[in-house]
Design a protein around this motif. Structure first.
Motif, PDB file in Angstrom:
ATOM      1  N   UNK A  27      -0.138  27.056 -16.667  1.00 32.29           N
ATOM      2  CA  UNK A  27       0.008  26.888 -14.887  1.00 32.29           C
ATOM      3  C   UNK A  27       1.428  26.415 -14.579  1.00 32.29           C
ATOM      4  N   UNK A  28       2.467  26.522 -15.317  1.00 32.72           N
ATOM      5  CA  UNK A  28       3.679  26.164 -14.669  1.00 32.72           C
ATOM      6  C   UNK A  28       4.824  27.578 -14.760  1.00 32.72           C
ATOM      7  N   UNK A  29       4.046  28.525 -15.109  1.00 32.30           N
ATOM      8  CA  UNK A  29       4.677  30.002 -15.180  1.00 32.30           C
ATOM      9  C   UNK A  29       5.399  30.153 -14.030  1.00 32.30           C
ATOM     10  N   UNK A  30       4.604  30.174 -12.905  1.00 32.95           N
ATOM     11  CA  UNK A  30       5.027  30.500 -11.506  1.00 32.95           C
ATOM     12  C   UNK A  30       6.183  29.766 -11.082  1.00 32.95           C
ATOM     13  N   UNK A  31       6.366  28.526 -11.184  1.00 36.56           N
ATOM     14  CA  UNK A  31       7.355  27.648 -10.935  1.00 36.56           C
ATOM     15  C   UNK A  31       8.566  27.960 -11.846  1.00 36.56           C
ATOM     16  N   UNK A  32       8.346  28.032 -13.031  1.00 35.52           N
ATOM     17  CA  UNK A  32       9.524  28.745 -13.987  1.00 35.52           C
ATOM     18  C   UNK A  32      10.101  29.600 -13.534  1.00 35.52           C
ATOM     19  N   UNK A  33       9.289  30.717 -13.056  1.00 32.25           N
ATOM     20  CA  UNK A  33       9.875  32.079 -12.657  1.00 32.25           C
ATOM     21  C   UNK A  33      10.517  31.864 -11.469  1.00 32.25           C
ATOM     22  N   UNK A  34      10.009  31.273 -10.416  1.00 32.88           N
ATOM     23  CA  UNK A  34      10.775  31.065  -9.142  1.00 32.88           C
ATOM     24  C   UNK A  34      12.096  30.138  -9.464  1.00 32.88           C
ATOM     25  N   UNK A  35      12.043  29.511 -10.259  1.00 32.02           N
ATOM     26  CA  UNK A  35      13.353  28.556 -10.368  1.00 32.02           C
ATOM     27  C   UNK A  35      14.419  29.360 -11.308  1.00 32.02           C
ATOM     28  N   UNK A  36      13.774  30.316 -12.005  1.00 34.04           N
ATOM     29  CA  UNK A  36      14.735  31.116 -12.797  1.00 34.04           C
ATOM     30  C   UNK A  36      15.182  32.269 -11.772  1.00 34.04           C
ATOM     31  N   UNK A  37      14.286  32.823 -10.934  1.00 37.59           N
ATOM     32  CA  UNK A  37      14.862  33.713  -9.790  1.00 37.59           C
ATOM     33  C   UNK A  37      15.901  33.233  -8.990  1.00 37.59           C
ATOM     34  N   UNK A  38      15.750  31.924  -8.560  1.00 42.32           N
ATOM     35  CA  UNK A  38      16.661  31.314  -7.759  1.00 42.32           C
ATOM     36  C   UNK A  38      18.034  31.217  -8.263  1.00 42.32           C
ATOM     37  N   UNK A  39      17.904  30.771  -9.771  1.00 45.09           N
ATOM     38  CA  UNK A  39      19.283  30.682 -10.387  1.00 45.09           C
ATOM     39  C   UNK A  39      19.878  31.801 -10.527  1.00 45.09           C
ATOM     40  N   UNK A  40      19.291  32.989 -10.839  1.00 42.60           N
ATOM     41  CA  UNK A  40      19.749  34.391 -11.126  1.00 42.60           C
ATOM     42  C   UNK A  40      20.581  34.614  -9.890  1.00 42.60           C
ATOM     43  N   UNK A  41      19.758  34.610  -8.601  1.00 45.45           N
ATOM     44  CA  UNK A  41      20.109  34.734  -7.370  1.00 45.45           C
ATOM     45  C   UNK A  41      21.388  34.215  -6.840  1.00 45.45           C
ATOM     46  N   UNK A  42      21.306  33.026  -7.165  1.00 47.40           N
ATOM     47  CA  UNK A  42      22.588  31.982  -6.832  1.00 47.40           C
ATOM     48  C   UNK A  42      23.868  32.341  -7.675  1.00 47.40           C
ATOM     49  N   UNK A  43      23.642  32.697  -9.036  1.00 46.48           N
ATOM     50  CA  UNK A  43      24.663  33.139  -9.734  1.00 46.48           C
ATOM     51  C   UNK A  43      25.294  34.280  -9.279  1.00 46.48           C
ATOM     52  N   UNK A  44      24.398  35.511  -8.999  1.00 45.94           N
ATOM     53  CA  UNK A  44      25.001  36.828  -8.529  1.00 45.94           C
ATOM     54  C   UNK A  44      25.639  36.433  -7.047  1.00 45.94           C
ATOM     55  N   UNK A  45      25.155  35.740  -6.384  1.00 47.56           N
ATOM     56  CA  UNK A  45      25.652  35.408  -4.867  1.00 47.56           C
ATOM     57  C   UNK A  45      27.264  34.691  -5.254  1.00 47.56           C
ATOM     58  N   UNK A  46      27.248  34.030  -6.113  1.00 45.48           N
ATOM     59  CA  UNK A  46      28.490  33.193  -6.433  1.00 45.48           C
ATOM     60  C   UNK A  46      29.424  34.226  -6.820  1.00 45.48           C
ATOM     61  N   UNK A  47      29.347  35.016  -7.693  1.00 44.66           N
ATOM     62  CA  UNK A  47      30.161  35.873  -8.382  1.00 44.66           C
ATOM     63  C   UNK A  47      30.347  37.074  -7.321  1.00 44.66           C
ATOM     64  N   UNK A  48      29.489  37.564  -6.316  1.00 41.73           N
ATOM     65  CA  UNK A  48      29.791  38.369  -5.562  1.00 41.73           C
ATOM     66  C   UNK A  48      30.991  37.950  -4.384  1.00 41.73           C
ATOM     67  N   UNK A  49      30.450  36.554  -4.034  1.00 46.57           N
ATOM     68  CA  UNK A  49      31.554  36.062  -3.004  1.00 46.57           C
ATOM     69  C   UNK A  49      32.938  35.978  -3.681  1.00 46.57           C
ATOM     70  N   UNK A  50      32.932  35.630  -5.116  1.00 43.55           N
ATOM     71  CA  UNK A  50      34.367  35.604  -5.972  1.00 43.55           C
ATOM     72  C   UNK A  50      35.055  36.916  -5.951  1.00 43.55           C
ATOM     73  N   UNK A  51      34.189  37.925  -6.401  1.00 44.22           N
ATOM     74  CA  UNK A  51      34.646  39.390  -6.451  1.00 44.22           C
ATOM     75  C   UNK A  51      35.315  39.672  -4.959  1.00 44.22           C
ATOM     76  N   UNK A  52      34.608  39.591  -3.751  1.00 48.73           N
ATOM     77  CA  UNK A  52      35.060  39.899  -2.595  1.00 48.73           C
ATOM     78  C   UNK A  52      36.277  39.087  -2.100  1.00 48.73           C
TER      79      UNK A  52
END
Length: 133
Positions: A43-68
Motif C-alpha cells: 500500500x506504500x508502493x505508490x508513495x515510494x515510487x513518487x518520492x524516488x521519481x522526485x529524487x531522480x528528477x531533482x538530482x538530474x536537474x541539479x547536475x544539468x544546472x552544474x553542467x550548463x
C-alpha cells in the motif's frame, strides 16, 4: 516487484553527463528503487515510487544546472584564449616596414581583435558536443 523504465531515456541522459561521478550517482539513484521497493508494503508502493521519481528528477536537474554552468565558464575561457591568440598575432608590415593599419589607440585595437578572433564561430561549433541528451 521491480520498476522497469520504458524507453531508456533516463539512462541516455544520465550517461551524457560529462563527469563520471555525476553519472555514477544518477545511475545509482535510478537503480535504487528496485532495491528498496521489494521491502516496502504494497500500500506504500505508490508513495515510494513518487518520492524516488522526485529524487531522480531533482538530482538530474541539479547536475544539468552544474553542467550548463561549467559549459558557460568553459566558453568564456575559450573566448579569452582565442582573443589572446589573436592579440599575439603580428600585424602585416608594408614594404617600408610600417604597419599597414592606420594608427589607432591600443584599446580600440584590442577590442577589434576580440571581434575578429573567431570565437563566435568556434564556440558555435563546439557547443553541440557539450549538450546533454
Amino acid at each position: 516487484r521491480t520498476v522497469d523504465l520504458v524507453g531508456g531515456a533516463h539512462t541516455k541522459t544520465a550517461t551524457s553527463l560529462h563527469m563520471h561521478c555525476w553519472r555514477a550517482e544518477v545511475i545509482e539513484e535510478i537503480n535504487r528503487i528496485n532495491q528498496v521497493l521489494p521491502n516496502v508494503p504494497g500500500d506504500e508502493n505508490t508513495d515510494e515510487i513518487r518520492q524516488w521519481m522526485d529524487a531522480v528528477l531533482d538530482k538530474m536537474d541539479h547536475y544539468k544546472a552544474e553542467h550548463y554552468r561549467y559549459v558557460k565558464e568553459g566558453t568564456n575561457v575559450l573566448e579569452l584564449a582565442l582573443w589572446k591568440a589573436k592579440l599575439g598575432e603580428k600585424e602585416e608590415k608594408s614594404v617600408d616596414g610600417r604597419s599597414k593599419k592606420a594608427k589607432v589607440d591600443a584599446d580600440s585595437a584590442r577590442k577589434g581583435k576580440r571581434i575578429t578572433c573567431g570565437a563566435d564561430v568556434v564556440i558555435k561549433n563546439v557547443l553541440p558536443f557539450l549538450k546533454l541528451l
